[in-house]
Write a protein that holds these residues in place. Sequence first.
Motif, PDB file in Angstrom:
ATOM      1  N   LEU A  48       0.840  -1.197   0.000  1.00 26.18           N
ATOM      2  CA  LEU A  48       0.000   0.000   0.000  1.00 26.18           C
ATOM      3  C   LEU A  48       0.876   1.249   0.000  1.00 26.18           C
ATOM      4  O   LEU A  48       1.102   1.887   1.025  1.00 26.18           O
ATOM      5  CB  LEU A  48      -0.921  -0.028   1.223  1.00 26.18           C
ATOM      6  CG  LEU A  48      -1.755  -1.305   1.379  1.00 26.18           C
ATOM      7  CD1 LEU A  48      -2.558  -1.255   2.667  1.00 26.18           C
ATOM      8  CD2 LEU A  48      -2.678  -1.491   0.178  1.00 26.18           C
ATOM      9  N   TYR A  49       1.364   1.600  -1.161  1.00 24.53           N
ATOM     10  CA  TYR A  49       2.254   2.754  -1.283  1.00 24.53           C
ATOM     11  C   TYR A  49       1.502   4.063  -1.061  1.00 24.53           C
ATOM     12  O   TYR A  49       0.333   4.181  -1.419  1.00 24.53           O
ATOM     13  CB  TYR A  49       2.901   2.780  -2.669  1.00 24.53           C
ATOM     14  CG  TYR A  49       3.854   1.638  -2.926  1.00 24.53           C
ATOM     15  CD1 TYR A  49       5.109   1.602  -2.321  1.00 24.53           C
ATOM     16  CD2 TYR A  49       3.492   0.588  -3.772  1.00 24.53           C
ATOM     17  CE1 TYR A  49       5.985   0.552  -2.549  1.00 24.53           C
ATOM     18  CE2 TYR A  49       4.364  -0.468  -4.005  1.00 24.53           C
ATOM     19  CZ  TYR A  49       5.608  -0.479  -3.395  1.00 24.53           C
ATOM     20  OH  TYR A  49       6.472  -1.524  -3.616  1.00 24.53           O
ATOM     21  N   THR A  50       2.177   5.047  -0.484  1.00 18.28           N
ATOM     22  CA  THR A  50       1.628   6.386  -0.315  1.00 18.28           C
ATOM     23  C   THR A  50       2.723   7.399  -0.601  1.00 18.28           C
ATOM     24  O   THR A  50       3.910   7.081  -0.561  1.00 18.28           O
ATOM     25  CB  THR A  50       1.096   6.607   1.112  1.00 18.28           C
ATOM     26  OG1 THR A  50       2.159   6.376   2.033  1.00 18.28           O
ATOM     27  CG2 THR A  50      -0.058   5.667   1.420  1.00 18.28           C
ATOM     28  N   GLU A  51       2.317   8.618  -0.886  1.00 23.56           N
ATOM     29  CA  GLU A  51       3.269   9.675  -1.175  1.00 23.56           C
ATOM     30  C   GLU A  51       3.750  10.329   0.124  1.00 23.56           C
ATOM     31  O   GLU A  51       3.023  10.418   1.104  1.00 23.56           O
ATOM     32  CB  GLU A  51       2.618  10.734  -2.064  1.00 23.56           C
ATOM     33  CG  GLU A  51       2.200  10.221  -3.438  1.00 23.56           C
ATOM     34  CD  GLU A  51       3.389   9.827  -4.293  1.00 23.56           C
ATOM     35  OE1 GLU A  51       4.466  10.462  -4.133  1.00 23.56           O
ATOM     36  OE2 GLU A  51       3.253   8.891  -5.109  1.00 23.56           O
ATOM     37  N   GLU A  52       4.980  10.826   0.088  1.00 25.61           N
ATOM     38  CA  GLU A  52       5.526  11.529   1.240  1.00 25.61           C
ATOM     39  C   GLU A  52       4.779  12.848   1.442  1.00 25.61           C
ATOM     40  O   GLU A  52       4.426  13.542   0.490  1.00 25.61           O
ATOM     41  CB  GLU A  52       7.007  11.812   1.050  1.00 25.61           C
ATOM     42  CG  GLU A  52       7.643  12.506   2.241  1.00 25.61           C
ATOM     43  CD  GLU A  52       9.155  12.603   2.126  1.00 25.61           C
ATOM     44  OE1 GLU A  52       9.769  13.153   3.056  1.00 25.61           O
ATOM     45  OE2 GLU A  52       9.715  12.120   1.118  1.00 25.61           O
TER      46      GLU A  52
END
Length: 219
Positions: free
Chosen positions: A178-182
Amino acid sequence: MARRALTTTAAVFATTAALLLTACGGGGDDKPSGDIKGAADGASRSPSASASGPAEADRPDVSVPKDLKLVFDFDEPSDAKHAAALADAENYIRALKHGIAEQDVDDPAYRFYSGAQASQYAKSQIASWVKGGWTVTGTDKYYDEDITPLNDSKSLLVSFCRNQAKFYGREIKSKKVLYTEESLDSYQSWKLLMIPPSGSSKVWKTGNVEVIGKAKQCR
């Protein structure tokens, strides 16, 4: 999202922690922001019993999966007690991640390194991940440590920043990350109240945990 699980209950315990953390003020997360993100580069220290700690055989396993990198970019304190407290603060973090990876809400590792509120905090966080069907992966970085003796107490307050921009949740069944942006949510301020060893034990236990999300000072 899985990454929001880790600090879901920080606000619940913030009031309790504040009673013991008056030396530095405090606050808590006012919303579930367990964004377990991480950071980029940094020196990673292996689990340590510390110079004053018991033999490794006496301590529980706090290892984490190979796809999870815990980075503690801390300076080694010159004071032996401070060094031991900082080492076991690291071990509490490792134990929490170990419990999530093992999907065990009663994992002996976090119970070994914590007491009172900190144990409840760890258990609740692990339970959130287990309920969501998530485990952890990526890189989780901790840095800018500070160790403060508390007035009229042998306890120490260990504070540090966390960058979790590259620390992600992964669905156990599908293995989907579950990738997310910084963002500002990637940064947290942590405060651990470290209780000195008692009796024959040489372990510094985390008594209270306070996590403040969206920590601009850590960015």
